[in-house]
Design an enzyme around this catalytic site. Sequence first.
Site, PDB file in Angstrom:
ATOM      1  CG  HIS A  55      -2.173  -0.875   0.741  1.00 38.88           C
ATOM      2  ND1 HIS A  55      -2.216  -2.224   0.999  1.00 38.88           N
ATOM      3  CD2 HIS A  55      -3.270  -0.590   0.010  1.00 38.88           C
ATOM      4  CE1 HIS A  55      -3.315  -2.710   0.466  1.00 38.88           C
ATOM      5  NE2 HIS A  55      -3.977  -1.749  -0.133  1.00 38.88           N
ATOM      6  CD  GLU A  72     -10.441  -6.736  -3.258  1.00 39.93           C
ATOM      7  OE1 GLU A  72      -9.438  -6.048  -3.126  1.00 39.93           O
ATOM      8  OE2 GLU A  72     -11.351  -6.775  -2.391  1.00 39.93           O
ATOM      9  CG  ASP A  90      -6.089  -7.964  -2.305  1.00 40.71           C
ATOM     10  OD1 ASP A  90      -5.041  -8.369  -1.770  1.00 40.71           O
ATOM     11  OD2 ASP A  90      -6.700  -6.967  -1.896  1.00 40.71           O
ATOM     12  CB  CYS A 123     -10.659  -0.217  -8.833  1.00 38.16           C
ATOM     13  SG  CYS A 123     -11.065  -1.499  -7.654  1.00 38.16           S
TER      14      CYS A 123
HETATM   15  C1  PEP Z   1      -7.074  -4.497  -5.275  1.00 41.95           C
HETATM   16  O1  PEP Z   1      -6.912  -5.454  -4.520  1.00 41.95           O
HETATM   17  O2  PEP Z   1      -6.803  -4.537  -6.492  1.00 41.95           O
HETATM   18  C2  PEP Z   1      -7.579  -3.212  -4.754  1.00 41.95           C
HETATM   19  C3  PEP Z   1      -7.887  -2.224  -5.558  1.00 41.95           C
HETATM   20  O3  PEP Z   1      -7.683  -3.104  -3.404  1.00 41.95           O
HETATM   21  P1  PEP Z   1      -6.435  -2.765  -2.449  1.00 41.95           P
HETATM   22  O4  PEP Z   1      -5.252  -2.521  -3.317  1.00 41.95           O
HETATM   23  O5  PEP Z   1      -6.826  -1.606  -1.625  1.00 41.95           O
HETATM   24  O6  PEP Z   1      -6.323  -4.034  -1.641  1.00 41.95           O
HETATM   25 MG    MG Z   2      -7.708  -5.326  -2.520  1.00 40.20          MG
END
Ligand code: PEP
Ligand code: MG
Length: 589
Positions: free
Chosen positions: A194, A436, A460, A507
Amino acid sequence: MSLMFCGIGVSRGVAIAPAYVLNRHRADVKPVTLDKKGVTKEIRRFRSAINTARKQLEQIRGTIPEDAPEDISSFIETHLLMLDDATLSERPVEIMRAEACNAEWALKLQREAVIKVFDSMDDPYIATRKDDVNHVIDQVMRILVEKQGDGDPFIHDWSGQIVVADDLSPADTVLMQHQGVAGFITETGGQLSHTAILARSLGIPAIVGVSGIRRYIRNSEELVIDGEGGLVLGEADDNSLSYFRRQQREIRRKQRELSRLLDTQSVTLCGEEVTLLANIEIEEDIKLLKKSGADGVGLYRTEFLYMNRDSLPGESDHFSAYKRVLRALKGAPLTIRTVDLGGDKESAAAPSANTHNPALGLRGVRRSLNEPRIFNTQLRAILRASAYGPVRLMFPMLSNTAEIDQALGIVEQTKEELRAEGIKFDENLPVGGMIEVPAAAIIAQAFAEKLDFLSIGTNDLIQYTLAIDRVDDQVNYLYDPLHPAVLQLIRMTIDAGQKAGIPVSMCGEMAGDTRYTRLLLSLGLRQLSMPPKLLLEVKNVITQTDIKAIRRKALNIVNSTDSERQARLIETLNRLAGTEKEKEKEKSA
Ligand code: PEP
Ligand code: MG
């Protein structure tokens, strides 16, 4: 002689700036027996260290920009209060007197005593205070040991420097960005951590996974980082420096060129409209939105409302944040994802229970369903915000339909609550879910029957499909968005959405990577959500793509299990298909 290091470039851009090496390991403290005079001197030294720590914190409090999130200043206030508490300011003095020992040793003994008490309590809130205590004691200890307290992100001015650290938490990243950091290098971490995502969205050049670099870099030494190639140069010679300065100018030129696309429609050469949305993490990202020309927000990661604070956000914290984002969006849609804590997104205000494998543990919607009080607070705020603009609600980490039923049931209950209280909200608020987990993609059709939209979270989805921890740099080489299994799951999800007649977006980071834009369009995606900084580049590719002309080539990539062939195919797809220049070339050939 120049030193060169290679890591994983996670956020593009070139930075040329002095290094700040962040060493946060604890000092090795030894006891020293003192006579009476020595103890008096030691007590004076200790009190002066507490004073210095206080001044440092007050100084930082003074440098926090006015528009910074409130939690940043409240975090510092908490540390100031702790410094004044007798547990930290007086008890070590008593120990020094009783044991006739040095200040560092007394502080170490007091840390152990306090932590022992904390450990004996089984309250998650208390556990967060333990981190704060450690943080404040570390700060005082560093002043005592090093006679300077510059190892702490909260007591340093980072502006114009490249931070070189073992690892950085998302909270560190946000704070350093506020202080104008020039770039990041970390020894651990991966493309999808992140912190990497945050660096990308904040537009800060960053490289992770540069194992052991802190041993070779001196503070203030000028570094060059190339966030695209994952390259770090120390003591760069004049030739290299002028090369990278040219690169910097070239990047700025490209950005200026791309900004001309701001008012251009996101339509392919064959006339297909593609909705481009932004991923946002913190409220400040809204400023970037305006410069990206996004059609709205496809993913608001609300975890950051829970970070850099010592208590859970209340309904009004959520509500006012959402309302501010909606106001800035001026009628464009806002997709709010319910909190996805756990995995690599931890909050001191809501720490996860100890678990052997956080990525497979109680995270995302699992945790929300397990903690209905926290879930209800957020849902109330989201529903209330929906009276002020087009809001979509989205659940992360769904793995079966029972979770959807349960979550929808709680949304209904919350609506009932608000109706009974006479509070307005959008009765038709669209509710969607993220895909995910491979299981979710495989049964996406069942998901699509229950939800209003689906959004593919490739970060994910790739982690779980390929069994690679997204933050583990040792297995990062296996990260492969083109793995046929990943592409099949993406395709299944898109097909399920199309069959059910509901929108499907993507996303995850893959959506903002121009190498995959044409492939995703060919698979049928018409909604992509990404860090705002990447949006115009993706738009640029979209406007030069003829989907019909490339579809067959794209499907060959999905069906191929040979990664070298895939690489060749995608290169051809990106090079040949549909670009105006190529078309002209083809015509004249
Ligand atoms: C993902 O898993 O692609 C996502 C957009 O969620 P995050 O990156 O916040 O886990
Ligand atoms: Mg995610």
